[in-house]
Design a protein around this motif. Sequence first.
Motif, mmCIF file in Angstrom:
data_model
loop_
_atom_site.group_PDB
_atom_site.id
_atom_site.type_symbol
_atom_site.label_atom_id
_atom_site.label_comp_id
_atom_site.label_asym_id
_atom_site.label_seq_id
_atom_site.Cartn_x
_atom_site.Cartn_y
_atom_site.Cartn_z
ATOM 1 N N PHE A 84 0.818 -1.216 0.000
ATOM 2 C CA PHE A 84 0.000 0.000 0.000
ATOM 3 C C PHE A 84 0.854 1.269 0.000
ATOM 4 C CE2 PHE A 84 -2.382 3.169 2.713
ATOM 5 C CZ PHE A 84 -3.216 3.588 1.690
ATOM 6 N N ASP A 85 0.559 2.163 -0.920
ATOM 7 C CA ASP A 85 1.227 3.467 -1.029
ATOM 8 C C ASP A 85 2.749 3.360 -1.167
ATOM 9 O OD1 ASP A 85 1.083 6.170 -1.406
ATOM 10 O OD2 ASP A 85 0.912 6.699 0.718
ATOM 11 N N GLU A 120 -7.777 1.590 -4.684
ATOM 12 C CA GLU A 120 -8.691 2.743 -4.648
ATOM 13 C C GLU A 120 -8.534 3.612 -3.398
ATOM 14 O OE1 GLU A 120 -12.516 0.866 -4.489
ATOM 15 O OE2 GLU A 120 -11.934 -0.344 -2.772
ATOM 16 N N ARG A 121 -7.572 3.283 -2.517
ATOM 17 C CA ARG A 121 -7.471 4.033 -1.266
ATOM 18 C C ARG A 121 -6.623 5.284 -1.426
ATOM 19 N NH1 ARG A 121 -5.561 -0.512 2.562
ATOM 20 N NH2 ARG A 121 -4.554 -1.124 0.636
ATOM 21 N N GLY A 122 -7.160 6.239 -2.148
ATOM 22 C CA GLY A 122 -6.487 7.510 -2.409
ATOM 23 C C GLY A 122 -7.399 8.245 -3.358
ATOM 24 N N GLU A 159 -6.168 4.291 -10.419
ATOM 25 C CA GLU A 159 -7.174 3.335 -9.931
ATOM 26 C C GLU A 159 -8.273 3.112 -10.966
ATOM 27 O OE1 GLU A 159 -8.736 6.284 -6.680
ATOM 28 O OE2 GLU A 159 -10.478 5.190 -7.415
ATOM 29 N N LYS A 161 -8.396 1.301 -13.806
ATOM 30 C CA LYS A 161 -8.637 -0.013 -14.425
ATOM 31 C C LYS A 161 -8.345 -1.123 -13.427
ATOM 32 C CE LYS A 161 -8.349 0.778 -19.339
ATOM 33 N NZ LYS A 161 -7.781 0.324 -20.608
ATOM 34 N N HIS A 167 -13.983 -4.038 -2.045
ATOM 35 C CA HIS A 167 -13.234 -3.236 -1.073
ATOM 36 C C HIS A 167 -12.567 -4.133 -0.038
ATOM 37 C CE1 HIS A 167 -15.274 0.082 -2.869
ATOM 38 N NE2 HIS A 167 -16.431 -0.146 -2.297
ATOM 39 N N TRP A 172 -7.413 -5.365 -3.368
ATOM 40 C CA TRP A 172 -6.474 -4.241 -3.473
ATOM 41 C C TRP A 172 -5.077 -4.724 -3.864
ATOM 42 C CZ3 TRP A 172 -8.536 -2.454 1.899
ATOM 43 C CH2 TRP A 172 -9.762 -1.776 1.724
#
Lengths: 185, 417
Positions: A84-85, A120-122, A159, A161, A167, A172
């Motif tokens: 993540f990130d 999608e977390r952004g 985010e 495609k 969720h 993710w």
Amino acid sequence: MKKLILSVLLLNLLAACGSNPPKEEAMAPATSAAVSEAPAAAAAADATAVDAQAAVDAQAAADAQAAADAKAALMEKNSVYFPFDVDAVQDADRETIMNHAEYLASHPDAKVRVEGNADERGSSEYNLGLGQRRAKNTKRALVLGGASDSQIETVSYGEEKPRCSEHNEACWSQNRRADINYSAQ
Amino acid sequence: MRRWILLYLMILSAPVHAVLNIEITGAGEHQTPVSLVRFAGDAAIAQSLLALVGSDLARTGLFKLIDPAGKSPHEPRDIRPAEWLGVEAVLIGSIQSQSEGKISVEFRLFDLVRNAELMSQVVTAKEDQVRAIGHRIADLVYERLTGSPGVFSTRIAYVSRDEGVYRLVVADSDGDNEQALLTSREPIMSPAWSPDGRQIAYVSFEKRRAMVYVQSLTTRQRKLIADFPGSNSAPAWSPDGMQIAMVLTRDDASQIYLANSNGSHLRRITHSDAIDTEPSFSPDGKSLLFTSDRGGSPQIYRVSIDSRDVERLTFESGNAFSPRFHPDGNSFVFAHFNEGIFHIAVHDMESRQTQILTAGGWEKKPSFAPNGKMILFATEVQGRGILATVSSDGRVKQKMVAQRGDIREPMWGPFLK
């Protein structure tokens, strides 16, 4: 996977050496005694040539098959994944990177599009930037592995495609990736 | 006071036609009791206008609609205040048909407390512009009763995604009257309104990577303004409409650049090795808010366009994205991601306080209505993206559920001049 490809290449090389007709045969001295035998010798030489040609053809086909197999094996694993990130290429994907880097190094005409993606977390714009950095770092790793800069284009889909649209982390983790896609030549 | 208003309507392609189901929760701190009387004249038009003005006013949560209970005055002299106990204002009016399919609607707002006329106007438009007339009347009623201009006549833009087809949609602020400006098989992102409401800048992947386009709503003509290598994205118009800020990755990571609105005269504004994105102009045009992870996690920063000085504005736990200035320039709205969910939050730059406005969910991409009283954002219901609004004080919430499609990236448009 890397070892497998290397051993396939080695086998090809060995097979190629073995099929070369010995030079002595082709350079047999043309003596008078030999002249009478010439037709037979010529026929034998022809037969050898035919055999050699068949061997070369078979080898070419085998080589092509091996190359196709190698590329198919390569394409089976053309994604690298990120936490993540995070935009740094992970150790777990080193082998994938090296396989593609070696392929690109040995096929200078091959071209790839590295497509970065994010979960999608952004915001969509932040994720577009994150996907671009993932693509850029994947490109850098490929270049370090021997690919040339001009073979690789980097793009980002952020985010936009997602491979998976639920969720949860299982989804993710599939969406945080960069894909190495070969362009049709 | 009598004014004649000619309605200006934008010409767009065929409507998309979607039915919206609007769900409102909460109420304003003070609700003004208002009665709307069905106008005299064409009964069908009168009924449409009554329904439109009523739903516009109701959605704000600032009005309590009182049934006129059979009373139907059409002139101020017919209003007997004794019959309207508990009602502060009453809207009356009449509709006249004119030549060439036009109608004129005369309407008056009467203050029952002070026994005085608050407003008297005439709107003329074509018969098929009943929606526009209704929104206009609601705007004026709202303005007279709250002191702020209404935003019912303004428009919104968003992206809808339905079975692999992306549409850039422009709709009325209530989500109705949708019209597709662009349809594509590749993603569309980040619509941004020009300050005059006549053009939209956006990001389209139709050439297999993010590029910035500007399209006219009147002529539908469009122009590619940024196609540098890598990604071209996050367009934002300067308040005078002369310049566009955008984000390019051509030199490095995502960095903010400024160009003339046709894409010329490009210059770099931020210099970092981080992701700097989502620029939003201050109302005075002198600075930009933006999202950056230069401090380790995405937070909101401000850069002065002249000095290029950068200041960090949010220090929230979690991450902050998508800042948009309030029209007064004193606060901004943003999407706050913390412990796995997104909230819509407002940060006051004077007090440096952040207020969370929503209950949380997949809430993204907030933007203020041009009067600063409401915030439009994207959220989700049963796995589908929908539009939602929240009043700036967080008291009144509204969800607009379309029957199909996945809605993303909404942006509230400006007042139409």
